[in-house]
Design a protein around this motif. Structure first.
Motif, mmCIF file in Angstrom:
data_model
loop_
_atom_site.group_PDB
_atom_site.id
_atom_site.type_symbol
_atom_site.label_atom_id
_atom_site.label_comp_id
_atom_site.label_asym_id
_atom_site.label_seq_id
_atom_site.Cartn_x
_atom_site.Cartn_y
_atom_site.Cartn_z
ATOM 1 N N ARG A 1 -24.732 2.194 83.183
ATOM 2 C CA ARG A 1 -23.615 2.668 84.355
ATOM 3 C C ARG A 1 -23.536 1.274 85.355
ATOM 4 N NH1 ARG A 1 -26.474 7.578 84.555
ATOM 5 N NH2 ARG A 1 -27.623 6.755 86.348
ATOM 6 N N TYR A 2 -24.509 0.793 85.310
ATOM 7 C CA TYR A 2 -24.356 -0.636 86.326
ATOM 8 C C TYR A 2 -23.920 -1.801 85.562
ATOM 9 C CZ TYR A 2 -25.654 -4.368 89.749
ATOM 10 O OH TYR A 2 -25.479 -5.318 90.537
ATOM 11 N N LEU A 3 -24.009 -1.786 84.292
ATOM 12 C CA LEU A 3 -23.484 -2.921 83.718
ATOM 13 C C LEU A 3 -21.970 -2.740 83.652
ATOM 14 C CD1 LEU A 3 -23.786 -5.176 81.656
ATOM 15 C CD2 LEU A 3 -23.984 -3.587 79.908
ATOM 16 N N LEU A 4 -21.480 -1.432 83.718
ATOM 17 C CA LEU A 4 -19.840 -1.318 83.642
ATOM 18 C C LEU A 4 -19.363 -0.950 84.797
ATOM 19 C CD1 LEU A 4 -19.875 1.103 80.511
ATOM 20 C CD2 LEU A 4 -19.445 -1.167 80.514
ATOM 21 N N SER A 5 -20.332 -1.244 85.911
ATOM 22 C CA SER A 5 -19.655 -1.179 87.527
ATOM 23 C C SER A 5 -18.707 -2.373 87.669
ATOM 24 C CB SER A 5 -20.994 -0.826 88.312
ATOM 25 O OG SER A 5 -21.828 -2.018 88.309
ATOM 26 N N LEU B 1 -11.119 -0.593 97.255
ATOM 27 C CA LEU B 1 -10.523 0.741 97.437
ATOM 28 C C LEU B 1 -10.015 1.507 96.316
ATOM 29 C CD1 LEU B 1 -8.703 0.150 100.873
ATOM 30 C CD2 LEU B 1 -10.847 1.310 100.614
ATOM 31 N N ALA B 2 -9.285 0.645 95.444
ATOM 32 C CA ALA B 2 -8.589 1.162 94.174
ATOM 33 C C ALA B 2 -9.850 1.764 93.264
ATOM 34 C CB ALA B 2 -7.590 0.352 93.541
ATOM 35 N N PHE B 3 -10.950 0.983 93.031
ATOM 36 C CA PHE B 3 -12.102 1.068 92.444
ATOM 37 C C PHE B 3 -12.652 2.479 92.640
ATOM 38 C CE2 PHE B 3 -16.414 0.882 90.637
ATOM 39 C CZ PHE B 3 -15.897 0.657 89.271
ATOM 40 N N GLU B 4 -12.636 2.517 94.058
ATOM 41 C CA GLU B 4 -13.618 3.567 94.712
ATOM 42 C C GLU B 4 -12.977 4.909 94.466
ATOM 43 O OE1 GLU B 4 -16.371 3.709 96.806
ATOM 44 O OE2 GLU B 4 -16.893 1.800 96.001
ATOM 45 N N HIS B 5 -11.567 4.512 94.502
ATOM 46 C CA HIS B 5 -10.834 5.970 94.169
ATOM 47 C C HIS B 5 -10.898 6.457 93.008
ATOM 48 C CE1 HIS B 5 -7.505 8.716 94.553
ATOM 49 N NE2 HIS B 5 -6.735 8.094 93.611
ATOM 50 N N GLN B 6 -10.792 5.758 91.682
ATOM 51 C CA GLN B 6 -11.103 5.706 90.490
ATOM 52 C C GLN B 6 -12.295 6.528 90.289
ATOM 53 O OE1 GLN B 6 -11.168 2.538 87.834
ATOM 54 N NE2 GLN B 6 -10.094 3.388 86.042
ATOM 55 N N GLN B 7 -13.330 5.985 90.756
ATOM 56 C CA GLN B 7 -14.576 6.372 90.634
ATOM 57 C C GLN B 7 -15.041 7.747 91.448
ATOM 58 O OE1 GLN B 7 -17.801 4.231 92.805
ATOM 59 N NE2 GLN B 7 -19.072 4.371 90.850
ATOM 60 N N SER B 8 -14.371 7.924 92.345
ATOM 61 C CA SER B 8 -14.542 9.343 92.884
ATOM 62 C C SER B 8 -13.663 10.391 92.215
ATOM 63 C CB SER B 8 -13.926 9.125 94.571
ATOM 64 O OG SER B 8 -12.751 8.936 94.442
ATOM 65 N N THR B 9 -12.541 9.857 91.776
ATOM 66 C CA THR B 9 -11.672 10.800 91.058
ATOM 67 C C THR B 9 -12.343 11.040 89.695
ATOM 68 O OG1 THR B 9 -9.821 9.801 91.851
ATOM 69 C CG2 THR B 9 -9.566 11.114 89.927
ATOM 70 N N ARG B 10 -13.037 10.114 89.046
ATOM 71 C CA ARG B 10 -13.725 10.428 87.591
ATOM 72 C C ARG B 10 -14.933 11.401 87.936
ATOM 73 N NH1 ARG B 10 -14.326 5.558 86.500
ATOM 74 N NH2 ARG B 10 -16.401 5.172 87.187
ATOM 75 N N GLU B 11 -15.601 10.957 89.127
ATOM 76 C CA GLU B 11 -17.117 11.782 89.288
ATOM 77 C C GLU B 11 -16.549 13.396 89.535
ATOM 78 O OE1 GLU B 11 -18.822 9.824 92.580
ATOM 79 O OE2 GLU B 11 -20.089 8.532 91.298
#
Length: 505
Positions: free
Chosen positions: A147-151, A297-307
């Motif tokens: 998970r960290y490697l793909l962060s 912000l875009a990455f955080e939004h994508q991550q929260s949407t995926r979670e």
């Protein structure tokens, strides 16, 4: 056996080739700058540059063809198979090519250099790890290191690491680089290995500059965005960002000025002078902040949407399993009562009934937890259920079936069809003092399953929709398993109850 991807998957195939395409273009650019430098020494027509560039591109494309084939074939393989093929394509083949490079007649040069295979192998491995990570089910199925490697953190670290190697390589390639500005964009890894002490001298200094850039990113993401913006809205975010930039840029500028690479005439600061408070340094720090903020912000939004999607999926699967495991207690009690009566009468029907009940419960326990089962297995369970009910109710109920089991290996969510049949027995047979009937039919057209169940109703029948949770349970399971892919019609027609279910499998 390797299966070639179908034409319907051409987009996925093209996407899988992107890592090798990127590696080829990077290698062409590096080699073009390394070996076509005479072109840039005099003023020429820009169109004439495309000739050497195209030849270099064609040569590398031909020699990297096995890498493209590897990426293409890996789509159709399972995890361990496609990583085995990846090893053959991105490790064994480049190793053989590099060995052959030193034994070719006339010392001919191969395009598959160490730097090219390293870039292509790295980009390809990251692609497949990320693809497997996206296809895994659940937030906790991936190990923390993956998970960290793909962060986003690791992606930035990788980019900064490449920048450090590139800058160090350019400085190693150019004698006295600080006095010979601007530098040529040339990277020679073999020269860096030969002059490893000088390479390390440049690497640690550029690594410190990269650490400064990463610090700007880390504070922006984990302090300004996650703490300030998330809790105190946008005004305080801009205010705190301005304070951070105004305080940090002269401090970091003073730190960079301590590096040995700085000379009296030129420094490593964006202002190229020895003034850490120069407004150009503040402008560059602001630009870095301005570029990083929307990306974070875009990455955080994508991550929260995926979670959120994964949490919803887990909740849906938990609800679906709970619904699947709800055995009809009414049916079970009736069967046990019938078995008890048969045992008292010492009837020979008790043992077959008990055996069929055992088969039914075994299917519910072991297959009922599956997301999908073979359609023929679910229909076999339905037939066992009907035979068991026929043994219990005897000749009082006439059961007719027309089940056209397809030859195709179709899959279906388990224990769906049985719920309609259970409903027919509960509201049509159990409450009827006289003779009754149940007609069941099933057929499949292409991938559309059509299931019909018709049962007789007594004069004062209870509306199945007004009593019991059978149909409610069934509708919820259908919504979870086949959203927008089913129709369920259930209504009274005279003294009969008609139910029709269609599912796009």
């Amino acid at each position: 056996m390797i299966r070639f991807p179908s034409l319907l998957r051409h987009r996925q195939t093209l996407i899988s080739l992107l890592p090798v395409i990127a590696a080829v273009l990077i290698e062409v650019l590096i080699r073009f700058h390394n070996y076509a430098s005479p072109i840039a020494t005099h003023r020429i027509d820009a169109l004439s540059v495309w000739g050497p560039y195209s030849l270099s591109l064609l040569q590398i494309l031909l020699e990297s063809l096995p890498l493209f084939i590897t990426q293409f074939l890996m789509i159709s393989l399972s995890n361990w198979q496609h990583y085995l093929l990846w090893s053959l394509g991105f490790i064994i083949y480049p190793a053989i090519n590099l060995v052959a490079q030193n034994t070719l007649p006339g010392n001919m040069e191969s395009s598959v250099s160490i730097q090219f295979w390293g870039i292509s192998a790295g980009l390809s491995l990251i692609y497949w790890l990320q693809r497997d990570s996206q296809q895994s089910s659940g937030r906790y199925s991936r190990p923390p290191w993956l998970r960290y490697l793909l962060s986003l953190d690791s992606a930035l670290i990788l980019c900064l690491g490449c920048w450090v190697i590139l800058m160090s390589g350019m400085f190693v390639y150019t004698p006295d680089p600080m006095h010979n500005q601007p530098l040529e964009a040339k990277l020679n890894l073999q020269l860096m290995l030969e002059q490893w002490q000088l390479s390390l001298y440049y690497i640690w200094q550029f690594s410190l500059m990269a650490l400064v850039l990463f610090t700007y990113y880390w504070v922006n993401r984990y302090v300004l965005i996650r703490k300030v913006l998330a809790n105190h809205r946008i005004y305080l975010f801009f205010l705190c960002s301005a304070i951070w930039l105004l305080l940090s840029y002269p401090l970091f500028g003073s730190l960079i000025l301590q590096l040995p690479l700085n000379i009296p005439e030129l420094s490593l600061l964006p202002s190229e002078n020895h003034n850490p408070f120069d407004t150009l340094n503040l402008l560059v720090a602001t630009i870095i902040w301005g570029i990083a903020t929307p990306l974070i912000l875009a990455f955080e939004h994508q991550q929260s949407t995926r979670e959120l999607a994964e949490i919803t999926k887990e909740q849906t699967q938990a609800e679906l399993k709970m619904l699947q495991q709800q055995v009809n207690p009414h049916f079970l009690f009736n069967i046990l009562n019938s078995l008890y009566a048969l045992c008292l009468a010492q009837s020979g029907h008790a043992a077959p009934m008990l055996l069929k009940l055992s088969d039914l419960l075994r299917y519910v326990v072991y297959q009922g937890e599956s997301y999908e089962v073979a359609l023929k297995d679910d229909l076999a369970y339905l037939q066992n259920y009907l035979e068991l009910q026929q043994m219990r109710v005897g000749s009082r109920c006439r059961i007719e079936t027309n089940l056209q089991i397809p030859e195709e290996k179709l899959q279906i969510a388990p224990l769906l069809l049985i719920m309609l049949v259970e409903n027919a027995f509960k509201h049509g047979v159990e409450v009827s003092p006289e003779e009754c009937f149940i007609h069941i039919s099933l057929y499949v057209q292409h991938t559309e399953l059509v299931f019909k169940c018709i049962n007789s109703l007594p004069d004062q029948a209870i509306n199945p929709r007004a009593n019991g949770i059978g149909l409610t349970n069934l509708k919820r399971r259908l919504q979870l398993s086949y959203p927008q892919r089913f129709t369920l019609l259930s209504e009274t027609q005279g003294q009969q109850w008609h139910t029709r279910l269609t599912i796009q499998l």
